[in-house]
Design a protein around this motif. Structure first.
Motif, PDB file in Angstrom:
ATOM      1  N   GLN A 176      26.075 -66.818  50.858  1.00 28.20           N
ATOM      2  CA  GLN A 176      27.278 -67.581  50.527  1.00 28.20           C
ATOM      3  C   GLN A 176      28.196 -66.846  49.532  1.00 28.20           C
ATOM      4  N   ASP A 177      28.268 -65.523  49.653  1.00 27.57           N
ATOM      5  CA  ASP A 177      29.080 -64.764  48.705  1.00 27.57           C
ATOM      6  C   ASP A 177      30.471 -64.427  49.229  1.00 27.57           C
ATOM      7  N   GLY A 178      30.787 -64.901  50.436  1.00 28.55           N
ATOM      8  CA  GLY A 178      32.108 -64.649  50.993  1.00 28.55           C
ATOM      9  C   GLY A 178      32.173 -63.482  51.937  1.00 28.55           C
ATOM     10  N   TYR A 179      31.045 -62.783  52.099  1.00 32.85           N
ATOM     11  CA  TYR A 179      30.980 -61.637  53.007  1.00 32.85           C
ATOM     12  C   TYR A 179      29.838 -61.841  53.994  1.00 32.85           C
ATOM     13  N   PRO A 180      30.051 -61.513  55.271  1.00 34.80           N
ATOM     14  CA  PRO A 180      28.933 -61.591  56.220  1.00 34.80           C
ATOM     15  C   PRO A 180      27.806 -60.671  55.768  1.00 34.80           C
TER      16      PRO A 180
ATOM     17  N   VAL B 167      25.981 -58.765  57.403  1.00 38.99           N
ATOM     18  CA  VAL B 167      26.014 -57.454  58.068  1.00 38.99           C
ATOM     19  C   VAL B 167      27.049 -56.533  57.441  1.00 38.99           C
ATOM     20  N   ALA B 168      27.933 -57.071  56.590  1.00 34.75           N
ATOM     21  CA  ALA B 168      28.949 -56.255  55.941  1.00 34.75           C
ATOM     22  C   ALA B 168      28.498 -55.730  54.586  1.00 34.75           C
ATOM     23  N   GLU B 169      27.266 -56.019  54.214  1.00 37.59           N
ATOM     24  CA  GLU B 169      26.744 -55.581  52.924  1.00 37.59           C
ATOM     25  C   GLU B 169      25.687 -54.500  53.121  1.00 37.59           C
ATOM     26  N   PHE B 170      25.610 -53.614  52.141  1.00 36.89           N
ATOM     27  CA  PHE B 170      24.615 -52.551  52.205  1.00 36.89           C
ATOM     28  C   PHE B 170      23.300 -53.067  51.633  1.00 36.89           C
TER      29      PHE B 170
ATOM     30  N   TYR C 252      32.210 -48.262  57.389  1.00 32.88           N
ATOM     31  CA  TYR C 252      31.963 -49.638  56.975  1.00 32.88           C
ATOM     32  C   TYR C 252      31.380 -50.421  58.141  1.00 32.88           C
ATOM     33  N   PRO C 253      30.321 -51.197  57.931  1.00 33.27           N
ATOM     34  CA  PRO C 253      29.589 -51.775  59.052  1.00 33.27           C
ATOM     35  C   PRO C 253      30.083 -53.126  59.554  1.00 33.27           C
ATOM     36  N   LEU C 254      31.403 -53.329  59.586  1.00 38.09           N
ATOM     37  CA  LEU C 254      31.873 -54.592  60.137  1.00 38.09           C
ATOM     38  C   LEU C 254      33.228 -54.409  60.819  1.00 38.09           C
TER      39      LEU C 254
ATOM     40  N   LYS D  22      30.550 -56.620  45.658  1.00 39.10           N
ATOM     41  CA  LYS D  22      29.627 -57.505  46.359  1.00 39.10           C
ATOM     42  C   LYS D  22      28.880 -56.808  47.493  1.00 39.10           C
ATOM     43  N   ILE D  23      29.519 -55.854  48.136  1.00 39.37           N
ATOM     44  CA  ILE D  23      28.855 -55.235  49.294  1.00 39.37           C
ATOM     45  C   ILE D  23      27.655 -54.394  48.891  1.00 39.37           C
TER      46      ILE D  23
END
Length: 244
Positions: A33-37, A39-42, A114-116, A240-241
């Motif tokens: 619930q941090d605002g990023y999918p 899969v978009a985080e490392f 970037y993975p998204l 965040k990522i």
């Protein structure tokens, strides 16, 4: 330091490749619930390390010899963060290195991209809340964001002392009576060093500076002291990522 509540779409960048196959739109859960999918985080330590190292090196390089790839109209304190963020994610080709007259040695391997793909260049949040598939179309995820938005919605608070900070983390300040934006940002380089843009346009004498935390704590204007007892120092943050 400039503050522009802009939602202008400035085009997609070649950050849409992914390691493996592109994530389908049905796989955009935001479990934390941090605002990023997610899969978009490392998620691996190696990926987080690589991003922070490249981000810090690119920001540091602008002090010695600003890259011609950094547009003058983007050169302010938050612009340094955005520029280093995007460039850290780009493939490191021979043509890429030619755009940097100076670049500190980076031990970490380059990130492929970037993975998204669904987000593209619109990677900065300007509104709170968990990720929703229409965030880009609705203007909640944008390619341009001021220091205030970068702090509030694209990074997480670490603390007000440097003991938890590492190379590639961020510092934020607020000064209500400042010219332009009240918020100011810096990049932590490790070893008690920071790099930042003064916030003014190049035509007005704006420039990138590198100083130590000790030097900042001697600044005649106490607004800029990175100390826990300074209410204008908002603390150390991490993108965040790469937060975990």
């Amino acid at each position: 330091m400039k503050h522009r509540a802009s939602r202008q779409w400035v085009g997609l960048l070649g950050l849409i490749l992914t390691v493996g196959l592109a994530a389908p739109s049905s796989n955009l859960a935001d479990l934390d619930q941090d605002g990023y999918p997610d899969v978009a985080e490392f998620h691996s330590a190696a990926q987080r390390e690589a991003f922070l190292e490249w981000f810090a090196a690119i920001a540091e390089a602008q002090f010695t010899a600003p890259s011609p790839a950094w547009p003058p109209q983007e050169q302010d304190c938050a612009g340094l963060l955005r520029f280093a963020f995007f460039e850290a994610l780009k493939p490191k080709t021979a043509a890429w290195f030619q755009k940097f007259p100076y670049l500190p040695r980076v031990a970490a391997p380059p990130l492929s991209a970037y993975p998204l793909p669904q987000i593209g260049r619109a990677v900065f949040r300007i509104e709170p809340g968990a990720y929703r598939p229409d965030d880009v179309q609705a203007g909640r995820l944008v390619p341009w964001a001021s220091a205030m938005y970068l702090m509030r919605y694209s990074s997480v608070f670490l603390g007000r002392t440097p003991d938890k900070a590492r190379r590639g983390d961020l510092l934020f300040f607020v000064r209500p009576l400042a010219r332009g934006s009240a918020y100011h940002s810096m990049v932590y380089l490790g070893n008690n060093l920071v790099v930042y843009h003064t916030g003014y346009a190049p035509s007005e004498g704006g420039e990138v500076r590198m100083v130590s935390l000790e030097t900042l704590n001697k600044h005649p204007q106490k607004y800029w002291h990175p100390r826990p007892d300074n209410p204008h120092f908002l603390g150390f943050y991490r993108w965040k990522i790469v937060s975990y």
